[in-house]
Write an enzyme that holds these catalytic residues in place. Sequence first.
Site, PDB file in Angstrom:
ATOM      1  N   SER A 164       0.837  -1.205   0.000  1.00 35.14           N
ATOM      2  CA  SER A 164       0.000   0.000   0.000  1.00 35.14           C
ATOM      3  C   SER A 164       0.870   1.253   0.000  1.00 35.14           C
ATOM      4  O   SER A 164       1.550   1.529  -0.979  1.00 35.14           O
ATOM      5  CB  SER A 164      -0.961  -0.045   1.192  1.00 35.14           C
ATOM      6  N   ASP A 197      -4.979   8.303  -0.366  1.00 39.07           N
ATOM      7  CA  ASP A 197      -5.013   8.803   1.000  1.00 39.07           C
ATOM      8  C   ASP A 197      -5.385  10.285   1.078  1.00 39.07           C
ATOM      9  O   ASP A 197      -5.131  11.055   0.151  1.00 39.07           O
ATOM     10  CB  ASP A 197      -3.652   8.614   1.667  1.00 39.07           C
ATOM     11  N   HIS A 214      -4.879  -0.611  -4.175  1.00 38.17           N
ATOM     12  CA  HIS A 214      -6.290  -0.896  -3.865  1.00 38.17           C
ATOM     13  C   HIS A 214      -7.196  -0.485  -5.032  1.00 38.17           C
ATOM     14  O   HIS A 214      -8.324  -0.022  -4.816  1.00 38.17           O
ATOM     15  CB  HIS A 214      -6.746  -0.159  -2.602  1.00 38.17           C
TER      16      HIS A 214
END
Length: 231
Positions: free
Chosen positions: A122, A137, A159
Amino acid sequence: MKKMILASTSTIHGSGYLEYLNPTLEAHFKEVETVTFIPFARPGGISYDRYTEAASNAFAKINKKVIGLHTAKNRKEALLNGEAIFIGGGNTFELLNQLYQQELLEDLKNVIENGIPYLGTSAGSNICGLNIKNTNDMPIIYPPSFDALGTIPFNINAHYLDPLLGSKHMGETRETRIKEFHVFNETPVLGLREGSWISVAGDEISLKGKHTARFFQKNKEAVEIASGSIL
């Protein structure tokens, strides 16, 4: 020669932390005893100690010891002298900010380029691209620059999600946001789905895992990359 595993996520549904990657990690870290963990992304704002404990428990399953970089008296020296490195998920902005503030970014790039085994998941994968402009984010802090490690020649959107058929969600899709990015930027972007990762061995970059990945380039149609393909 670079030796990198860059995964979309640390955990997939129904699996423990890093568990789905264990066979790959056993081979990747077979020559090392200790992994240096950089906990600066701190998901959910957890403490460095708690995050390091989670990483330590995961690596114990493949008989590796974990040392949190934050515990070192001289973090630069610990990074340069480590056997292997792992950076997990959390907030990419804060992760990059800490690497800049602690003057560790160039050292991290150098040890990766020189062949230290590296695992990123990630946020730890996001920072390996040219910049962090394709992270999902929230920008909770402003790092000195969005420029990242540049150890791969494209950005990762971890993701990555496809539009859900029949969904009533009215917001932008990931693909829409990446197209917006390409109005102003040239950098290619790899949409990396959950449970997939890329393997870097020197200059060879290949897609691993069960899923395809979606590759975006400015002024071109996005293409699906099959698992096992060389990027």
